[in-house]
Write a protein that holds these residues in place. Structure first.
Motif, mmCIF file in Angstrom:
data_model
loop_
_atom_site.group_PDB
_atom_site.id
_atom_site.type_symbol
_atom_site.label_atom_id
_atom_site.label_comp_id
_atom_site.label_asym_id
_atom_site.label_seq_id
_atom_site.Cartn_x
_atom_site.Cartn_y
_atom_site.Cartn_z
ATOM 1 N N LEU A 60 0.831 -1.202 0.000
ATOM 2 C CA LEU A 60 0.000 0.000 0.000
ATOM 3 C C LEU A 60 0.869 1.256 0.000
ATOM 4 C CD1 LEU A 60 -2.769 -1.057 2.560
ATOM 5 C CD2 LEU A 60 -3.080 -0.664 0.104
ATOM 6 N N CYS A 61 2.009 1.194 0.692
ATOM 7 C CA CYS A 61 2.920 2.342 0.698
ATOM 8 C C CYS A 61 3.403 2.667 -0.709
ATOM 9 C CB CYS A 61 4.124 2.055 1.604
ATOM 10 S SG CYS A 61 3.799 2.278 3.362
ATOM 11 N N GLU A 62 3.648 1.630 -1.504
ATOM 12 C CA GLU A 62 4.075 1.858 -2.885
ATOM 13 C C GLU A 62 3.066 2.673 -3.671
ATOM 14 O OE1 GLU A 62 6.832 -1.934 -4.246
ATOM 15 O OE2 GLU A 62 4.674 -1.980 -4.637
ATOM 16 N N ARG A 63 1.814 2.584 -3.280
ATOM 17 C CA ARG A 63 0.736 3.163 -4.071
ATOM 18 C C ARG A 63 0.157 4.446 -3.478
ATOM 19 N NH1 ARG A 63 1.894 -1.480 -5.552
ATOM 20 N NH2 ARG A 63 1.231 -2.333 -7.556
ATOM 21 N N THR A 64 0.866 5.048 -2.559
ATOM 22 C CA THR A 64 0.419 6.337 -2.035
ATOM 23 C C THR A 64 1.215 7.465 -2.675
ATOM 24 O OG1 THR A 64 2.015 6.385 -0.218
ATOM 25 C CG2 THR A 64 -0.078 5.254 0.184
ATOM 26 N N ARG A 65 0.746 8.686 -2.464
ATOM 27 C CA ARG A 65 1.435 9.865 -2.985
ATOM 28 C C ARG A 65 2.300 10.524 -1.921
ATOM 29 N NH1 ARG A 65 -0.806 11.754 -7.883
ATOM 30 N NH2 ARG A 65 -2.582 10.524 -8.562
ATOM 31 N N GLN A 66 2.605 9.767 -0.862
ATOM 32 C CA GLN A 66 3.454 10.312 0.189
ATOM 33 C C GLN A 66 4.918 10.353 -0.249
ATOM 34 O OE1 GLN A 66 2.305 11.605 3.059
ATOM 35 N NE2 GLN A 66 0.248 11.201 2.237
ATOM 36 N N LEU A 67 5.706 11.207 0.433
ATOM 37 C CA LEU A 67 7.126 11.286 0.160
ATOM 38 C C LEU A 67 7.797 9.954 0.474
ATOM 39 C CD1 LEU A 67 7.934 14.794 1.666
ATOM 40 C CD2 LEU A 67 7.380 14.224 -0.700
ATOM 41 N N THR A 68 8.894 9.672 -0.213
ATOM 42 C CA THR A 68 9.616 8.420 -0.022
ATOM 43 C C THR A 68 10.008 8.218 1.432
ATOM 44 O OG1 THR A 68 10.486 8.525 -2.283
ATOM 45 C CG2 THR A 68 11.640 7.098 -0.726
ATOM 46 N N ALA A 69 10.480 9.267 2.089
ATOM 47 C CA ALA A 69 10.894 9.163 3.487
ATOM 48 C C ALA A 69 9.725 8.759 4.382
ATOM 49 C CB ALA A 69 11.500 10.480 3.955
ATOM 50 N N VAL A 70 8.550 9.309 4.097
ATOM 51 C CA VAL A 70 7.361 8.973 4.893
ATOM 52 C C VAL A 70 6.986 7.511 4.691
ATOM 53 C CG1 VAL A 70 4.909 9.461 5.240
ATOM 54 C CG2 VAL A 70 6.525 11.339 4.834
ATOM 55 N N ARG A 71 7.009 7.056 3.447
ATOM 56 C CA ARG A 71 6.658 5.664 3.159
ATOM 57 C C ARG A 71 7.614 4.700 3.857
ATOM 58 N NH1 ARG A 71 6.639 7.694 -2.182
ATOM 59 N NH2 ARG A 71 8.449 6.387 -2.667
ATOM 60 N N LYS A 72 8.909 4.961 3.737
ATOM 61 C CA LYS A 72 9.899 4.071 4.355
ATOM 62 C C LYS A 72 9.753 4.057 5.869
ATOM 63 C CE LYS A 72 13.440 4.301 0.746
ATOM 64 N NZ LYS A 72 14.835 4.699 0.406
ATOM 65 N N ARG A 73 9.529 5.239 6.452
ATOM 66 C CA ARG A 73 9.375 5.310 7.899
ATOM 67 C C ARG A 73 8.160 4.508 8.363
ATOM 68 N NH1 ARG A 73 8.920 10.514 8.327
ATOM 69 N NH2 ARG A 73 11.173 10.805 8.149
ATOM 70 N N LEU A 74 7.092 4.594 7.608
ATOM 71 C CA LEU A 74 5.879 3.876 7.973
ATOM 72 C C LEU A 74 6.084 2.360 7.908
ATOM 73 C CD1 LEU A 74 2.939 4.222 8.795
ATOM 74 C CD2 LEU A 74 2.314 4.186 6.378
ATOM 75 N N ILE A 75 6.805 1.885 6.901
ATOM 76 C CA ILE A 75 7.083 0.445 6.793
ATOM 77 C C ILE A 75 7.912 -0.018 7.980
ATOM 78 C CG2 ILE A 75 8.232 -1.335 5.428
ATOM 79 C CD1 ILE A 75 7.585 0.391 2.931
ATOM 80 N N HIS A 76 8.926 0.749 8.348
ATOM 81 C CA HIS A 76 9.772 0.376 9.490
ATOM 82 C C HIS A 76 8.972 0.375 10.791
ATOM 83 C CE1 HIS A 76 13.604 -0.019 7.494
ATOM 84 N NE2 HIS A 76 13.475 1.176 6.918
ATOM 85 N N VAL A 77 8.153 1.399 10.982
ATOM 86 C CA VAL A 77 7.335 1.467 12.201
ATOM 87 C C VAL A 77 6.403 0.262 12.281
ATOM 88 C CG1 VAL A 77 5.461 2.728 13.331
ATOM 89 C CG2 VAL A 77 7.458 3.967 12.470
ATOM 90 N N THR A 78 5.782 -0.070 11.155
ATOM 91 C CA THR A 78 4.862 -1.209 11.127
ATOM 92 C C THR A 78 5.594 -2.513 11.436
ATOM 93 O OG1 THR A 78 3.471 -0.112 9.478
ATOM 94 C CG2 THR A 78 3.235 -2.492 9.713
#
Length: 294
Positions: A214-232
């Motif tokens: 799902l992170c791949e398919r959002t319009r969020q910044l790369t840093a935000v996406r990566k941070r969210l994956i790590h947090v999860t």
């Protein structure tokens, strides 16, 4: 200021690609589970003296889901065709034996894992089943290591990071399975039940990679996406560790105490991340806009 469009190729490596037979073997588990479920509704779960068809139902469904999840992510492992073939056909063979041993023996009234007072045939089936379980662990570790190589990361960076966390969770689940074997059962102390850790670890294969996808398919910044994956991923692992420690203490997981509450918070973080990503998901075309200073 200028806008840069982040380019990510999501179609070059597709889920399930080249894993038709592993998918079919996974679906077989659901078919066997359905047969067991019908039997339980018609005749009950217990088959004297030690059989439990409900256990066969849950085992077949769980193994089927595990194989399907594995088939989905194997194209992202970056293993060569020969290595993938070895893993695929070995796992299919081991899974077929596991289906047969769990289902047939429980219908015969025998616990396939912990045989007590059985015939020589039952003892052989149980001994081979233990060896097969060990091989399932060893060959999966072989596949898991491949996801931590740079070549796999370059295929789908964000998704592979999610898969890496899932692999760590699966290792904890395998450790719980070995714990059950050495403990000669799932129960620890007065109320501890290892099956919680065993099952939740395997479900990371569906949860954490889904968050990354799902992170791949959002319009969020790369840093935000990566941070969210790590947090999860970290939250899911912390939840598993809390469940495992509660079990080690011989205490029930479903109780209002510190460790179960901590585990619940960790898993809720994962759920919240998924809900937030679904809310952010505009469409299926990943167009990421990032602002940079010239």
């Amino acid at each position: 200021m200028k806008a840069e469009i982040g380019k990510r190729n999501h179609s070059s490596t597709a889920f399930f690609e080249g894993e038709k037979w592993l998918v079919i073997t996974g679906l077989l588990g659901f078919c066997l589970a359905a047969v067991c479920g019908v039997w339980v509704m018609m005749h009950g779960a217990q088959v004297l003296p030690k059989g439990d068809v409900l256990k066969a139902f849950s085992f077949n469904a769980a193994l089927g889901m595990f194989l399907l999840s594995t088939a989905a992510i194997m194209p992202l492992s970056a293993l060569g065709s020969n290595s993938r073939a070895v893993f695929r056909w070995t796992y299919i063979t081991l899974a077929l034996y596991s289906y047969a041993a769990e289902t047939v023996q429980n219908f015969r009234g025998v616990d396939p894992r912990f045989v007590k007072g059985g015939t020589p045939f039952d003892i052989w089936v149980g001994s081979i089943f233990t060896f097969v379980a060990l091989l399932l662990v060893l060959f999966y570790l072989f596949a898991a290591i491949s996801f931590f190589r740079r070549r796999a990361y370059q295929l789908r960076p964000e998704l592979v990071v999610g898969i890496r966390y899932a692999m760590l969770a699966v290792i904890l689940s395998f450790a719980a399975g070995i714990w059950i074997s050495f403990n000669a059962g799932r129960y620890v102390g007065m109320h501890g039940n290892i099956i919680w850790l065993h099952g939740l670890g395997f479900h990371a294969l569906q949860v954490v990679p889904l968050i990354a996808w799902l992170c791949e398919r959002t319009r969020q910044l790369t840093a935000v996406r990566k941070r969210l994956i790590h947090v999860t991923g970290i939250a899911y692992l912390m939840g598993l560790l809390a469940v495992g420690w509660q079990t080690y203490l011989g205490l029930p997981v479903l109780t209002l105490s510190v460790l179960p509450i901590l585990a619940s918070i960790c898993f809720l973080v994962t759920v919240a991340a998924g809900i937030w990503l679904l809310w952010q998901w505009k469409d299926r075309t990943p167009i990421i806009l990032e602002q940079t200073n010239d």
